[in-house]
Design a protein around this motif. Structure first.
Motif, PDB file in Angstrom:
ATOM      1  N   ARG A  10       0.871  -1.183   0.000  1.00 49.64           N
ATOM      2  CA  ARG A  10       0.000   0.000   0.000  1.00 49.64           C
ATOM      3  C   ARG A  10       0.897   1.218   0.000  1.00 49.64           C
ATOM      4  NH1 ARG A  10      -3.411  -0.794   5.272  1.00 49.64           N
ATOM      5  NH2 ARG A  10      -4.938  -0.468   3.669  1.00 49.64           N
ATOM      6  N   LEU A  11       0.327   2.339  -0.408  1.00 52.15           N
ATOM      7  CA  LEU A  11       1.086   3.583  -0.370  1.00 52.15           C
ATOM      8  C   LEU A  11       1.363   3.956   1.077  1.00 52.15           C
ATOM      9  CD1 LEU A  11      -0.799   5.704  -3.034  1.00 52.15           C
ATOM     10  CD2 LEU A  11       1.530   4.822  -3.207  1.00 52.15           C
ATOM     11  N   LYS A  12       2.513   4.518   1.345  1.00 47.69           N
ATOM     12  CA  LYS A  12       2.849   4.942   2.705  1.00 47.69           C
ATOM     13  C   LYS A  12       1.874   5.994   3.210  1.00 47.69           C
ATOM     14  CE  LYS A  12       7.740   3.818   2.481  1.00 47.69           C
ATOM     15  NZ  LYS A  12       9.108   4.333   2.467  1.00 47.69           N
ATOM     16  N   SER A  13       1.281   6.755   2.300  1.00 49.50           N
ATOM     17  CA  SER A  13       0.321   7.792   2.687  1.00 49.50           C
ATOM     18  C   SER A  13      -1.093   7.238   2.854  1.00 49.50           C
ATOM     19  CB  SER A  13       0.321   8.907   1.645  1.00 49.50           C
ATOM     20  OG  SER A  13      -0.060   8.388   0.383  1.00 49.50           O
ATOM     21  N   GLY A  14      -1.267   5.935   2.594  1.00 47.45           N
ATOM     22  CA  GLY A  14      -2.570   5.298   2.710  1.00 47.45           C
ATOM     23  C   GLY A  14      -3.160   5.017   1.341  1.00 47.45           C
ATOM     24  N   SER A  15      -3.749   3.849   1.185  1.00 46.42           N
ATOM     25  CA  SER A  15      -4.365   3.456  -0.083  1.00 46.42           C
ATOM     26  C   SER A  15      -5.047   2.114   0.111  1.00 46.42           C
ATOM     27  CB  SER A  15      -3.294   3.324  -1.179  1.00 46.42           C
ATOM     28  OG  SER A  15      -2.491   2.185  -0.954  1.00 46.42           O
ATOM     29  N   PRO A  16      -5.804   1.672  -0.897  1.00 48.52           N
ATOM     30  CA  PRO A  16      -6.295   0.296  -0.838  1.00 48.52           C
ATOM     31  C   PRO A  16      -5.103  -0.660  -0.903  1.00 48.52           C
ATOM     32  CG  PRO A  16      -7.296   1.506  -2.689  1.00 48.52           C
ATOM     33  CD  PRO A  16      -6.241   2.367  -2.095  1.00 48.52           C
ATOM     34  N   LEU A  17      -5.325  -1.906  -0.518  1.00 43.52           N
ATOM     35  CA  LEU A  17      -4.284  -2.915  -0.687  1.00 43.52           C
ATOM     36  C   LEU A  17      -4.102  -3.155  -2.179  1.00 43.52           C
ATOM     37  CD1 LEU A  17      -5.182  -5.496   2.086  1.00 43.52           C
ATOM     38  CD2 LEU A  17      -3.473  -3.680   2.151  1.00 43.52           C
ATOM     39  N   MET A  18      -2.841  -3.273  -2.599  1.00 37.91           N
ATOM     40  CA  MET A  18      -2.521  -3.452  -4.009  1.00 37.91           C
ATOM     41  C   MET A  18      -1.580  -4.641  -4.148  1.00 37.91           C
ATOM     42  SD  MET A  18      -1.869   0.549  -5.045  1.00 37.91           S
ATOM     43  CE  MET A  18      -0.518   0.802  -3.878  1.00 37.91           C
ATOM     44  N   THR A  19      -1.610  -5.284  -5.301  1.00 35.62           N
ATOM     45  CA  THR A  19      -0.723  -6.398  -5.594  1.00 35.62           C
ATOM     46  C   THR A  19       0.323  -5.951  -6.598  1.00 35.62           C
ATOM     47  OG1 THR A  19      -2.514  -7.962  -5.237  1.00 35.62           O
ATOM     48  CG2 THR A  19      -0.603  -8.777  -6.440  1.00 35.62           C
ATOM     49  N   VAL A  20       1.588  -6.268  -6.326  1.00 35.87           N
ATOM     50  CA  VAL A  20       2.665  -5.949  -7.255  1.00 35.87           C
ATOM     51  C   VAL A  20       2.527  -6.875  -8.469  1.00 35.87           C
ATOM     52  CG1 VAL A  20       5.164  -5.935  -7.603  1.00 35.87           C
ATOM     53  CG2 VAL A  20       4.209  -5.160  -5.427  1.00 35.87           C
ATOM     54  N   VAL A  21       2.415  -6.267  -9.663  1.00 36.37           N
ATOM     55  CA  VAL A  21       2.269  -7.057 -10.887  1.00 36.37           C
ATOM     56  C   VAL A  21       3.424  -6.844 -11.862  1.00 36.37           C
ATOM     57  CG1 VAL A  21      -0.236  -7.222 -10.737  1.00 36.37           C
ATOM     58  CG2 VAL A  21       0.791  -5.303 -11.960  1.00 36.37           C
ATOM     59  N   GLY A  22       4.320  -5.918 -11.559  1.00 30.61           N
ATOM     60  CA  GLY A  22       5.470  -5.688 -12.423  1.00 30.61           C
ATOM     61  C   GLY A  22       6.499  -4.816 -11.744  1.00 30.61           C
ATOM     62  N   ILE A  23       7.743  -4.967 -12.179  1.00 29.91           N
ATOM     63  CA  ILE A  23       8.842  -4.177 -11.618  1.00 29.91           C
ATOM     64  C   ILE A  23       9.688  -3.677 -12.776  1.00 29.91           C
ATOM     65  CG2 ILE A  23      10.870  -4.228 -10.116  1.00 29.91           C
ATOM     66  CD1 ILE A  23       9.437  -6.609  -8.653  1.00 29.91           C
ATOM     67  N   SER A  24       9.874  -2.354 -12.848  1.00 31.48           N
ATOM     68  CA  SER A  24      10.683  -1.733 -13.894  1.00 31.48           C
ATOM     69  C   SER A  24      11.962  -1.204 -13.263  1.00 31.48           C
ATOM     70  CB  SER A  24       9.935  -0.583 -14.563  1.00 31.48           C
ATOM     71  OG  SER A  24       8.742  -1.036 -15.137  1.00 31.48           O
ATOM     72  N   GLY A  25      13.059  -1.786 -13.618  1.00 30.59           N
ATOM     73  CA  GLY A  25      14.327  -1.373 -13.012  1.00 30.59           C
ATOM     74  C   GLY A  25      14.322  -1.685 -11.537  1.00 30.59           C
ATOM     75  N   SER A  26      14.887  -0.794 -10.762  1.00 27.17           N
ATOM     76  CA  SER A  26      14.944  -1.029  -9.315  1.00 27.17           C
ATOM     77  C   SER A  26      14.037  -0.104  -8.529  1.00 27.17           C
ATOM     78  CB  SER A  26      16.382  -0.854  -8.816  1.00 27.17           C
ATOM     79  OG  SER A  26      16.804   0.478  -9.045  1.00 27.17           O
ATOM     80  N   SER A  27      13.342   0.825  -9.226  1.00 27.23           N
ATOM     81  CA  SER A  27      12.595   1.802  -8.450  1.00 27.23           C
ATOM     82  C   SER A  27      11.168   2.057  -8.902  1.00 27.23           C
ATOM     83  CB  SER A  27      13.356   3.129  -8.424  1.00 27.23           C
ATOM     84  OG  SER A  27      13.426   3.652  -9.733  1.00 27.23           O
ATOM     85  N   ARG A  28      10.668   1.387  -9.949  1.00 21.85           N
ATOM     86  CA  ARG A  28       9.297   1.597 -10.417  1.00 21.85           C
ATOM     87  C   ARG A  28       8.518   0.297 -10.261  1.00 21.85           C
ATOM     88  NH1 ARG A  28       7.824   6.549 -10.403  1.00 21.85           N
ATOM     89  NH2 ARG A  28       6.179   6.026 -11.849  1.00 21.85           N
ATOM     90  N   ILE A  29       7.433   0.365  -9.486  1.00 19.95           N
ATOM     91  CA  ILE A  29       6.642  -0.810  -9.148  1.00 19.95           C
ATOM     92  C   ILE A  29       5.233  -0.643  -9.722  1.00 19.95           C
ATOM     93  CG2 ILE A  29       5.805  -2.264  -7.262  1.00 19.95           C
ATOM     94  CD1 ILE A  29       8.886  -2.033  -7.397  1.00 19.95           C
ATOM     95  N   SER A  30       4.817  -1.580 -10.542  1.00 16.37           N
ATOM     96  CA  SER A  30       3.475  -1.566 -11.114  1.00 16.37           C
ATOM     97  C   SER A  30       2.551  -2.369 -10.207  1.00 16.37           C
ATOM     98  CB  SER A  30       3.508  -2.170 -12.513  1.00 16.37           C
ATOM     99  OG  SER A  30       2.225  -2.134 -13.098  1.00 16.37           O
ATOM    100  N   CYS A  31       1.430  -1.756  -9.820  1.00 17.22           N
ATOM    101  CA  CYS A  31       0.498  -2.372  -8.877  1.00 17.22           C
ATOM    102  C   CYS A  31      -0.900  -2.423  -9.471  1.00 17.22           C
ATOM    103  CB  CYS A  31       0.442  -1.568  -7.578  1.00 17.22           C
ATOM    104  SG  CYS A  31       2.002  -1.470  -6.722  1.00 17.22           S
TER     105      CYS A  31
END
Length: 68
Positions: A10-31
């Motif tokens: 989830r986002l550190k600022s609060g959000s719904p629960l999300m599932t990681v579905v992809g990773i781009s490089g070392s710093s971009r996470i697709s949810c």
């Protein structure tokens, strides 16, 4: 933090629960997550904005309540 596909986050600022579905490089996470249990949403976030969710998942909570 290193995330992997399938992690629940989830986002550190609060959000719904999300599932990681992809990773781009070392710093971009697709949810991916669902809005109102029907409409899937997907977005890419910087890894620094996410935290790994360690609590029980909603279906686990429902199962525990049914057993009580």
């Amino acid at each position: 933090m290193a995330f992997k596909i399938g992690d629940v986050v989830r986002l550190k600022s609060g959000s719904p629960l999300m599932t990681v579905v992809g990773i781009s490089g070392s710093s971009r996470i697709s949810c991916k997550w669902f809005v109102n249990n029907a409409n899937p949403e997907q977005c890419e976030f910087p890894s620094q904005a996410l935290s790994l969710y360690a609590g029980p998942l909603p279906q686990e909570e429902a199962q525990q309540e049914a057993l009580a």
